[in-house]
Design a protein around this motif. Structure first.
Motif, mmCIF file in Angstrom:
data_model
loop_
_atom_site.group_PDB
_atom_site.id
_atom_site.type_symbol
_atom_site.label_atom_id
_atom_site.label_comp_id
_atom_site.label_asym_id
_atom_site.label_seq_id
_atom_site.Cartn_x
_atom_site.Cartn_y
_atom_site.Cartn_z
ATOM 1 N N GLU A 270 24.685 35.197 -52.294
ATOM 2 C CA GLU A 270 23.767 36.341 -52.282
ATOM 3 C C GLU A 270 23.504 36.871 -50.870
ATOM 4 O O GLU A 270 23.257 38.058 -50.697
ATOM 5 N N VAL A 271 23.527 35.981 -49.880
ATOM 6 C CA VAL A 271 23.241 36.419 -48.503
ATOM 7 C C VAL A 271 24.509 36.610 -47.674
ATOM 8 O O VAL A 271 24.428 36.826 -46.469
ATOM 9 N N GLY A 272 25.684 36.527 -48.309
ATOM 10 C CA GLY A 272 26.918 36.887 -47.633
ATOM 11 C C GLY A 272 27.914 35.786 -47.329
ATOM 12 O O GLY A 272 28.981 36.064 -46.789
ATOM 13 N N PHE A 273 27.602 34.539 -47.638
ATOM 14 C CA PHE A 273 28.562 33.465 -47.394
ATOM 15 C C PHE A 273 29.711 33.549 -48.392
ATOM 16 O O PHE A 273 29.511 33.908 -49.556
ATOM 17 N N GLY A 274 30.904 33.205 -47.938
ATOM 18 C CA GLY A 274 32.058 33.067 -48.824
ATOM 19 C C GLY A 274 32.090 31.621 -49.309
ATOM 20 O O GLY A 274 32.084 30.697 -48.501
ATOM 21 N N ILE A 275 32.122 31.442 -50.600
ATOM 22 C CA ILE A 275 32.026 30.100 -51.190
ATOM 23 C C ILE A 275 33.187 29.845 -52.145
ATOM 24 O O ILE A 275 33.544 30.704 -52.942
ATOM 25 N N VAL A 276 33.729 28.650 -52.071
ATOM 26 C CA VAL A 276 34.616 28.128 -53.105
ATOM 27 C C VAL A 276 33.905 26.885 -53.613
ATOM 28 O O VAL A 276 33.718 25.913 -52.875
ATOM 29 N N VAL A 277 33.445 26.937 -54.853
ATOM 30 C CA VAL A 277 32.669 25.823 -55.409
ATOM 31 C C VAL A 277 33.592 24.628 -55.615
ATOM 32 O O VAL A 277 34.644 24.748 -56.241
ATOM 33 N N PRO A 278 33.212 23.475 -55.072
ATOM 34 C CA PRO A 278 34.063 22.288 -55.199
ATOM 35 C C PRO A 278 34.058 21.741 -56.622
ATOM 36 O O PRO A 278 33.100 21.943 -57.366
ATOM 37 N N GLU A 279 35.121 21.064 -56.975
ATOM 38 C CA GLU A 279 35.204 20.467 -58.306
ATOM 39 C C GLU A 279 34.538 19.100 -58.363
ATOM 40 O O GLU A 279 34.048 18.696 -59.410
ATOM 41 N N ALA A 280 34.534 18.374 -57.266
ATOM 42 C CA ALA A 280 34.013 17.009 -57.312
ATOM 43 C C ALA A 280 33.385 16.600 -55.983
ATOM 44 O O ALA A 280 33.710 15.570 -55.423
ATOM 45 N N SER A 281 32.484 17.404 -55.482
ATOM 46 C CA SER A 281 31.848 17.096 -54.214
ATOM 47 C C SER A 281 30.440 17.657 -54.215
ATOM 48 O O SER A 281 30.138 18.612 -54.929
ATOM 49 N N TYR A 282 29.567 17.100 -53.412
ATOM 50 C CA TYR A 282 28.234 17.681 -53.275
ATOM 51 C C TYR A 282 28.076 18.376 -51.925
ATOM 52 O O TYR A 282 26.989 18.552 -51.414
ATOM 53 N N TYR A 283 29.192 18.795 -51.362
ATOM 54 C CA TYR A 283 29.195 19.595 -50.145
ATOM 55 C C TYR A 283 29.741 20.977 -50.450
ATOM 56 O O TYR A 283 30.602 21.137 -51.306
ATOM 57 N N LEU A 284 29.251 21.964 -49.715
ATOM 58 C CA LEU A 284 29.803 23.310 -49.780
ATOM 59 C C LEU A 284 30.316 23.665 -48.392
ATOM 60 O O LEU A 284 29.602 23.506 -47.392
ATOM 61 N N PHE A 285 31.544 24.113 -48.336
ATOM 62 C CA PHE A 285 32.151 24.565 -47.093
ATOM 63 C C PHE A 285 32.123 26.082 -47.175
ATOM 64 O O PHE A 285 32.841 26.681 -47.977
#
Length: 122
Positions: A34-49
């Motif tokens: 919503e605030v402009g970050f590009g996200i690829v939601v991970p399949e098996a992690s609790y981190y977002l890059f």
């Protein structure tokens, strides 16, 4: 507390913990987008890059400065993405967000991000 985890049933780790982290990842990912970050939601992690070039306040900053801005001005801690690539340039323009904190911490971070950051104009 760590030893207590050894007494939990296997189902806790397969079902409950997985669902809990997946929910937190989804909540944070939605707010970041919503605030402009590009996200690829991970399949098996609790981190977002997250690619921060689409965030007005961060777009021109190197990763360490972007992370420090979020810490000082927004109140959200991240790790600069280039920390994970040694000398390779692959982590430039990325920050890593951890979703392993409590749901309360994640929702507080979401509120702060939405209040202080804006999406960059194209």
């Amino acid at each position: 507390a760590s030893l207590a985890y050894f007494t939990l049933p296997e189902e806790y780790f397969k079902n409950e913990l997985h669902v809990r982290y997946k929910s937190r990842v989804s909540i944070l990912a939605e707010a970041l987008e919503e605030v402009g970050f590009g996200i690829v939601v991970p399949e098996a992690s609790y981190y977002l890059f997250a690619d921060y070039r689409g965030v007005n306040e961060l777009s021109e900053l190197p990763p360490m400065e972007a992370a420090m801005y979020l810490m000082k001005e927004v109140g959200v801690a991240t790790v600069p993405g280039d920390n994970f690539y040694g000398k390779a340039p692959d982590g430039q323009n990325y920050l890593r967000f951890a979703c392993c904190r409590s749901l309360s911490d994640v929702t507080t971070a979401v509120k702060r991000l939405r209040a202080k950051l804006t999406i960059s104009s194209p």
